[in-house]
Design an enzyme around this catalytic site. Sequence first.
Site, PDB file in Angstrom:
ATOM      1  N   HIS A  17       0.831  -1.207   0.000  1.00 29.84           N
ATOM      2  CA  HIS A  17       0.000   0.000   0.000  1.00 29.84           C
ATOM      3  C   HIS A  17       0.867   1.258   0.000  1.00 29.84           C
ATOM      4  O   HIS A  17       0.669   2.166  -0.821  1.00 29.84           O
ATOM      5  CB  HIS A  17      -0.910  -0.004   1.227  1.00 29.84           C
ATOM      6  N   GLU A  18       1.837   1.314   0.914  1.00 33.55           N
ATOM      7  CA  GLU A  18       2.686   2.500   0.999  1.00 33.55           C
ATOM      8  C   GLU A  18       3.596   2.621  -0.222  1.00 33.55           C
ATOM      9  O   GLU A  18       3.901   3.738  -0.658  1.00 33.55           O
ATOM     10  CB  GLU A  18       3.516   2.456   2.290  1.00 33.55           C
ATOM     11  N   HIS A  21       1.816   4.588  -2.945  1.00 31.94           N
ATOM     12  CA  HIS A  21       1.929   6.043  -2.781  1.00 31.94           C
ATOM     13  C   HIS A  21       3.321   6.526  -3.193  1.00 31.94           C
ATOM     14  O   HIS A  21       3.474   7.523  -3.910  1.00 31.94           O
ATOM     15  CB  HIS A  21       1.695   6.422  -1.315  1.00 31.94           C
TER      16      HIS A  21
END
Length: 363
Positions: A17-18, A21
């Site tokens: 997820h990170e 980004h």
Amino acid sequence: MSVLATIGVLALLITVHELGHFLAARLQGIYANRFSIGFGPVVLKYQGTKTEYALRAFPLGGFVGFPDDDPDSDIAPDDPNLLRNRPIADRAIVISAGVIANLVFAYAVLVSQFGIVGIPDSFNYQAGILIPQVVGDNSAAAVAGLQAGDIVLRADDLVFAGTQNNVQGLVDKISTAPQQAIELEVQRGQERLKLVVTPDLTADGQGRIGVQLAPNGSVTYRRPHGLGEMFSLAATQFQDMLFRVVKGFQMLITNFKEMASQVASPVKIVEWGANIADADSGNLFFFAAFVSINLAVVNILPLPALDGGQLVFLFIEMLRGRPVPSQIQEGVMQTGFLLLMGLGLFLIVRDTAQLPVVQQFFQ
């Protein structure tokens, strides 16, 4: 080992997820000076040429930091590569990239499952019905003492032999007996227990005890007939998972009082994943995909401190023609973060207290 494997899966999903980004920012030339897994004090740290990579003490998520909010940054405030100076579309890509990464990862995991483990071909039914999960602290099943991993062999006079209709038989038995005691014979490890469960009365007049049910037995797998079958079956399963997750959140919103007890902490998720892995290690693929989709849906909700909350601010900026004042954004985000952290800690304490090993220790 199954617990460690499950924790590893959760850590991987947070990292994915990170990383979504982070890569969305870096590929657009936007500065990103921190990449952290977890919150709180730094446990391990590596300083790269442009970014500090860190593992922190509380593994309840992670974050990508930008120099926009760093008072010690020597980057000029009007630098076009600061996130806040980019067009709305560029910022929206960065904010939503974590959700997209989790969805893409879930699909890739399902494809890998069919390629590595194989495609389910047949099921070898054994006596009893498996309980993968007990839902809710105060559910009838929890009150009766049922636990995840139990195998129900009998309900009153109804004996569950190794047939495909077992689950529906128990569902019918429970749904037609609201507020009536049902004696269960349960296999738990090497023990055989007799428990009495009284189904709760639902709004539609049926009985419910608050468990997930699954056939007891093992799956026989076959090799896929080419890449086309793998991608097609993965797409079908991905669509089904996404629909069920979204439906679950809709039910949580529309019937919060009844569904709130089903909200789980990482502790409960690890317990659930460990039970799945114990039953069949190949199911860790399914577990990883399902949790990854859940993580994506949770983060897209329009709540402060989540990706969806930041997208709401971008939408307001698009309508107003100028950003929401930074003081308001920071106040809302910080308040939301504290509330979410508080909820997370509460759920961790609650779910830890309900672990069988903890309950046995205090008995």
